[in-house]
Write a protein that holds these residues in place. Structure first.
Motif, short mmCIF file in Angstrom:
data_model
loop_
_atom_site.label_atom_id
_atom_site.label_comp_id
_atom_site.label_asym_id
_atom_site.label_seq_id
_atom_site.Cartn_x
_atom_site.Cartn_y
_atom_site.Cartn_z
N VAL A 278 0.86 -1.19 0.00
CA VAL A 278 0.00 0.00 0.00
C VAL A 278 0.89 1.24 0.00
CG1 VAL A 278 -1.85 1.27 1.16
CG2 VAL A 278 -1.74 -1.23 1.35
N ILE A 279 0.61 2.19 -0.89
CA ILE A 279 1.34 3.45 -0.93
C ILE A 279 0.52 4.52 -0.21
CG2 ILE A 279 2.29 5.27 -2.39
CD1 ILE A 279 2.75 3.17 -4.53
N PHE A 280 1.14 5.17 0.78
CA PHE A 280 0.51 6.26 1.52
C PHE A 280 1.15 7.58 1.06
CE2 PHE A 280 0.19 2.51 4.14
CZ PHE A 280 -1.11 2.55 4.63
N ASN A 281 0.33 8.52 0.63
CA ASN A 281 0.81 9.82 0.15
C ASN A 281 0.48 10.90 1.18
OD1 ASN A 281 1.75 9.07 -2.58
ND2 ASN A 281 -0.39 8.51 -2.87
N PHE A 282 1.48 11.70 1.56
CA PHE A 282 1.31 12.71 2.59
C PHE A 282 1.26 14.10 1.96
CE2 PHE A 282 3.23 9.04 4.54
CZ PHE A 282 2.52 8.89 5.72
N SER A 283 0.48 14.99 2.56
CA SER A 283 0.32 16.34 2.02
C SER A 283 1.55 17.19 2.25
CB SER A 283 -0.90 17.01 2.64
OG SER A 283 -0.74 17.13 4.04
N GLN A 284 2.40 16.81 3.21
CA GLN A 284 3.64 17.52 3.48
C GLN A 284 4.75 16.50 3.69
OE1 GLN A 284 3.09 20.12 6.82
NE2 GLN A 284 1.07 20.80 6.11
N LYS A 285 5.96 16.98 3.66
CA LYS A 285 7.09 16.10 3.91
C LYS A 285 7.03 15.56 5.33
CE LYS A 285 11.00 16.85 1.56
NZ LYS A 285 12.33 17.44 1.35
N ILE A 286 7.35 14.29 5.47
CA ILE A 286 7.38 13.68 6.80
C ILE A 286 8.80 13.22 7.11
CG2 ILE A 286 4.97 12.95 6.69
CD1 ILE A 286 6.11 10.09 6.12
N ALA A 287 9.13 13.19 8.39
CA ALA A 287 10.39 12.59 8.81
C ALA A 287 10.22 11.08 8.69
CB ALA A 287 10.71 12.99 10.24
N CYS A 288 11.15 10.42 8.03
CA CYS A 288 10.92 9.01 7.72
C CYS A 288 12.25 8.28 7.54
CB CYS A 288 10.08 8.88 6.45
SG CYS A 288 9.40 7.25 6.16
N THR A 289 12.43 7.19 8.29
CA THR A 289 13.56 6.29 8.11
C THR A 289 13.01 4.91 7.80
OG1 THR A 289 14.92 7.54 9.68
CG2 THR A 289 15.63 5.30 9.16
N SER A 290 13.40 4.34 6.67
CA SER A 290 12.84 3.07 6.23
C SER A 290 13.16 1.94 7.21
CB SER A 290 13.39 2.70 4.85
OG SER A 290 13.02 3.66 3.88
N SER A 291 12.25 0.99 7.29
CA SER A 291 12.47 -0.23 8.06
C SER A 291 12.76 -1.38 7.10
CB SER A 291 11.25 -0.55 8.93
OG SER A 291 10.09 -0.67 8.13
N THR A 292 13.17 -2.49 7.65
CA THR A 292 13.39 -3.71 6.86
C THR A 292 12.63 -4.84 7.53
OG1 THR A 292 15.36 -4.39 8.09
CG2 THR A 292 15.68 -2.88 6.24
N SER A 293 12.68 -6.04 6.93
CA SER A 293 11.99 -7.17 7.54
C SER A 293 12.58 -7.52 8.90
CB SER A 293 12.09 -8.39 6.60
OG SER A 293 13.45 -8.69 6.32
N GLY A 294 13.85 -7.11 9.13
CA GLY A 294 14.48 -7.45 10.39
C GLY A 294 14.67 -6.29 11.34
N ALA A 295 14.66 -5.06 10.85
CA ALA A 295 14.94 -3.90 11.69
C ALA A 295 13.84 -2.86 11.55
CB ALA A 295 16.29 -3.28 11.31
N ASP A 296 13.54 -2.17 12.64
CA ASP A 296 12.50 -1.15 12.62
C ASP A 296 13.05 0.15 12.08
OD1 ASP A 296 10.03 -0.06 12.93
OD2 ASP A 296 9.91 -0.31 15.09
N GLY A 297 12.15 1.02 11.61
CA GLY A 297 12.53 2.33 11.14
C GLY A 297 12.15 3.40 12.13
N ALA A 298 11.96 4.61 11.64
CA ALA A 298 11.58 5.72 12.51
C ALA A 298 10.63 6.63 11.75
CB ALA A 298 12.81 6.50 12.97
N GLY A 299 9.84 7.42 12.50
CA GLY A 299 8.90 8.34 11.87
C GLY A 299 7.90 7.59 11.01
N GLY A 300 7.84 7.98 9.75
CA GLY A 300 6.94 7.32 8.83
C GLY A 300 7.28 5.87 8.57
N GLY A 301 8.51 5.46 8.92
CA GLY A 301 8.92 4.07 8.72
C GLY A 301 8.78 3.21 9.96
N LEU A 302 8.20 3.76 11.05
CA LEU A 302 8.01 3.00 12.29
C LEU A 302 6.90 1.97 12.09
CD1 LEU A 302 9.09 2.99 15.26
CD2 LEU A 302 7.07 4.37 15.83
N LYS A 303 7.20 0.71 12.32
CA LYS A 303 6.26 -0.36 12.02
C LYS A 303 4.96 -0.26 12.83
CE LYS A 303 9.80 -3.71 10.64
NZ LYS A 303 10.34 -5.09 10.86
N ALA A 304 5.07 0.19 14.09
CA ALA A 304 3.90 0.25 14.96
C ALA A 304 2.86 1.26 14.48
CB ALA A 304 4.34 0.59 16.38
N ASN A 305 3.21 2.13 13.55
CA ASN A 305 2.26 3.13 13.07
C ASN A 305 1.22 2.56 12.10
OD1 ASN A 305 2.98 5.51 14.40
ND2 ASN A 305 4.72 5.84 13.04
#
Length: 810
Positions: free
Chosen positions: A408-435
């Motif tokens: 699923v692609i989520f499009n944001f109206s403004q830039k978000i702080a985002c660090t990608s996650s992987t199958s083994g490691a969590d990300g941050a901001g927009g890349g946080l899995k719990a979100n």
């Protein structure tokens, strides 16, 4: 980058700061209350007591940790031309542009030079001066030497020669930045400054020299453009024809550079508006335009606002827009390369309407605006107005989850702080899995990738989505998805964003009575089973679907039924057990014919011939923009004959011959290959359709018999529209269209049917045929050439033509 000792730098910085304080006005940072706008938007001003102090502060802002070198230009009103090309030189050396008084090194300039360019290295660092001694005196040069630097002065006889000298210096120190796959320079008016100043950050960060022209174009400029070693392939003209005449563009387009035996004409792009303010806006739009649409494809986040009436503030802001603000020590957001543009302001109290309207369209995708210069140049009201235009609102998110897909692609109206996650490691901001959740349940085995633009994320799930699944993004909080500045968005103001998976909807369809064929199109790609289609008549009798065949990237499906379709049949599409539409049958028993065939795109490989003329050789090439593009160039020959004491060229359009006459027998009258090439390109009868290039340097001392031009090729894309939907399984082999120059000429084969999914629209009866022509006798002629469809090409009902259908290509 070579730096000095950190401890020494701190000591020097303190002394510099203490000296500059009396000259510096207050720096203001304004932010928007989160109750009215949820993302902080910044505005600030860089200004000193005069233009020299402003340039010093700008340099410190751009290079707080130091720079390896710097460029010095005159700050005097009359000397603005030397400052226009300085940005690319500053870019290639990785330093700022500084202003100085012409007659003595300005105190603030000398102080900031010592602050950012260390003299503690083993070798004395080089400082570059642009302009002659009339612009920056020998006394200034000596003062810089006395500070411990080596000085390299770059200058020419006039403003145009100085710009060329700077461009050649840049080439000697590095390489020009590219645009559309080739090295690029800017071409601007040397009679006024606004257009050239608007590209300062681009010229600096991408290292693109600015060349200047007047009513005429100097030989220095044309020689640089024609330099095969530097190999300029792209020229971007700044301003309208009043700034850079159309004749100059024609001259540039006639220049070709040869590198590794490949000749390519320079491509020209003009960027201009109705005035200097509009031109700056058009440049900003070009910067962020996609590369596919002939733009730079950069993401613009920040704006520098400078005066369009004076020149000095814009000159020194180039590095600030390129390198940017290296830290957030004062709360101002970081500005990196390729994300800042310069806009111009007039002398009015309020923001120029052209600039204001552009900022309003950018809105939530801009993070900051910085004024460079005093409030006389840029009023406080204009700066405030600019900030108002880019004030950003709450972050909103949209998504369209697809049926049967696992992402699923989520499009944001403004830039978000985002660090990608992987199958083994969590990300941050927009890349946080719990979100992210599915059907209000925490996910496992998923991961998120962040777009480099910061405007979208892609959630990858472990399994495909089904109808009525709900994917959601948790409330945007300070520990969850945040904006680009790291500011959390309150859960009181932003609710959870949820999106429901919907089944595909049919957008059209046809069925054929007394046949076993139907065709259904959908609003998205689907992979249905035969059981997803239910056909019933008024009495409830069913007609089974035997098979389905995909078209249009799985958005169109051809149905084959067990029994013939009747007039009262109703086709229901039960995609994934959800009735989403009804398609009614349409009577049609006729065969398909060609409604039209039109050439929609032609590309050419030009024909050429090498003329071996003894010591020196040259090449004649057709122009793609002339009368003989592509394969038509192969109808021509070129011949070299002895011209006793004169040089001439005869271009015979009847016999398709080029006869070049030049002295050969008389040794003292011989021309070199370079001289003969220059003569040919200056001849209007030759240059209209052909161009000449030197292949081997040396004298022309041998005649050459008629030599044919070869290597020409024409590629045409023909859009063919049929009267009915077509059956794709027959649009190949014998059903492939044939293209002829007339009814009896050899046929050319469609070479484009292998990419069926992207070039053909079976349901609408539209196909794109690609024809490659390598023989001049077979070149397509609009209004004469024919396109034919074989009798095996069937419509969706299976009807085949009784005769070969043909139509004249337009």
């Amino acid at each position: 980058m070579v730096m000095g000792t950190r401890g020494v730098r701190v000591t020097r910085r303190i002394s510099i700061a203490s000296l500059l304080v009396p000259f510096v006005l207050a720096l203001s940072l304004i932010s928007v209350d989160s109750a009215t706008a949820l993302q902080t938007t910044y505005s600030t001003r860089t200004v000193g007591a005069d233009r020299y102090a402003t340039s010093a502060l700008t340099a410190l802002d751009a290079y707080p940790s130091g720079a390896p070198s710097a460029v010095i230009v005159s700050g005097a009103e009359a000397n603005w031309p030397d400052g226009l090309p300085a940005a690319s030189l500053a870019g290639v050396i990785g330093g700022p542009v500084l202003l100085t008084d012409p007659n003595q090194l300005t105190a603030s300039t000398g102080l900031v030079l010592g602050q950012i360019v260390s003299t503690l290295s083993p070798d004395s660092p080089t400082v570059y001066i642009v302009g002659g001694t009339a612009a920056v005196s020998a006394e200034v040069e000596q003062a810089i030497v006395d500070l411990g630097y080596t000085v390299d002065r770059v200058a020419g006889d006039d403003r145009y020669a100085t710009a060329v000298a700077v461009a050649r210096k840049v080439a000697s120190l590095g390489t020009y930045g590219s645009f559309d796959g080739g090295k690029m320079v800017f071409l601007a008016s040397g009679k006024n400054f606004p257009d050239a100043l608007a590209v300062g950050p681009i010229a600096h960060s991408n290292v693109n020299p600015v060349l200047l022209v007047g009513d005429t174009m100097s030989t220095g400029v044309t020689d640089l453009l024609d330099d095969d070693v530097i190999d300029i392939q792209q020229v971007v003209v700044l301003g309208g024809t009043a700034a850079v005449p159309a004749a100059h563009v024609t001259t540039v387009q006639g220049i070709s550079n040869t590198v590794s035996s490949t000749t390519s004409a320079i491509e020209v792009t003009r960027i201009g508006g109705v005035d200097r303010y509009d031109t700056a806006v058009e440049i900003a739009k070009w910067v962020e335009k996609s590369t596919v649409l002939d733009g730079l494809g950069w993401t613009v986040d920040n704006v520098i606002l400078v005066s369009g009436v004076t020149h000095h503030d814009a000159m020194v802001s180039a590095a600030l827009g390129s390198v940017g603000h290296a830290s957030e020590s004062d709360g101002y957001p970081e500005v990196g390369p390729q994300n800042t543009v310069v806009l111009l302001q007039d002398s009015g109290n309020w923001l120029n309407s052209t600039t204001s309207n552009y900022l309003a369209t950018k809105g939530s995708h801009l993070e900051s605006v910085r004024a460079v210069g005093t409030n006389v140049s840029i009023s406080d009201a204009a700066l405030a107005d600019a900030k108002t235009q880019i004030t950003q609102s709450a972050v909103t998110v949209t998504a369209t989850p697809g049926l049967g897909v696992s992402s699923v692609i989520f499009n944001f109206s403004q830039k978000i702080a985002c660090t990608s996650s992987t199958s083994g490691a969590d990300g941050a901001g927009g890349g946080l899995k719990a979100n992210y959740k599915l059907n209000n349940t925490a996910l496992s085995g998923h991961y998120i990738t962040c777009a480099t633009s910061g405007l979208s994320t892609t959630l990858y799930l472990g399994s495909a989505l089904a109808a009525n699944d709900v994917v959601s993004v948790e409330p945007l909080t300070s520990t969850g998805v945040a904006d680009a500045d790291g500011d959390g968005v309150s859960t009181v103001q932003t609710a959870r964003s949820s999106f429901t998976v919907e089944g595909a909807k049919p957008t059209g369809g046809v069925a054929y009575i007394d046949s076993k064929n139907a065709y259904i199109t959908f609003d998205r790609a689907v992979v249905p089973a035969t059981s997803d289609f239910v056909i019933t008549d008024a009495d409830g009798n069913t007609n089974a679907v035997s098979s389905v065949t995909a078209n249009l990237d799985n958005k169109g499906w051809a149905l084959l039924t067990a029994d013939n379709i009747t007039a009262d049949d109703i086709i229901k599409v039960n995609t994934h057990a959800t009735v989403v539409g009804t398609v009614y049958p349409t009577w049609d028993k006729s065969e398909a014919s060609i409604a039209s065939a039109a050439i929609t795109l032609s590309t050419y490989t030009t024909a050429a011939a090498n003329v071996t003329a003894g010591t020196g050789d040259f090449k004649v090439t057709t122009k793609a923009t002339g009368q003989y593009p592509g394969v038509l160039g192969e109808t021509w020959t070129v011949q070299l004959i002895d011209g006793t004491s004169t040089t001439a060229v005869i271009v015979d359009h009847t016999d398709k011959t080029i006869v070049v006459q030049t002295p050969i027998a008389i040794t003292s009258s011989r021309k070199t290959a370079e001289q003969l090439v220059a003569f040919l390109n200056a001849d209007t009868t030759f240059n209209a359709d052909f161009t000449a290039d030197e292949v081997t340097a040396g004298s022309i001392d041998t005649v050459q018999s008629a030599t044919a031009l070869t290597g020409g090729q024409s590629v045409h894309k023909i859009t063919v529209t049929m009267t009915e939907p077509m059956l794709n399984t027959t649009w190949s082999a014998d059903g492939t269209p044939a293209v002829t120059i007339d009814a009896t000429a050899d046929k050319l084969t469609d070479t484009g049917t292998t990419d069926v999914s992207s070039v053909h629209d079976w349901f609408n009866g539209t196909m794109v045929v690609t024809v490659t022509v390598t023989e001049a006798a077979q070149e397509l002629v609009k209004g004469t050439s024919l396109l034919q469809i074989a009798t095996t090409a069937a419509d969706i009902a299976g009807n085949t033509p009784t005769l070969v259908h043909s139509v004249t290509i337009s």
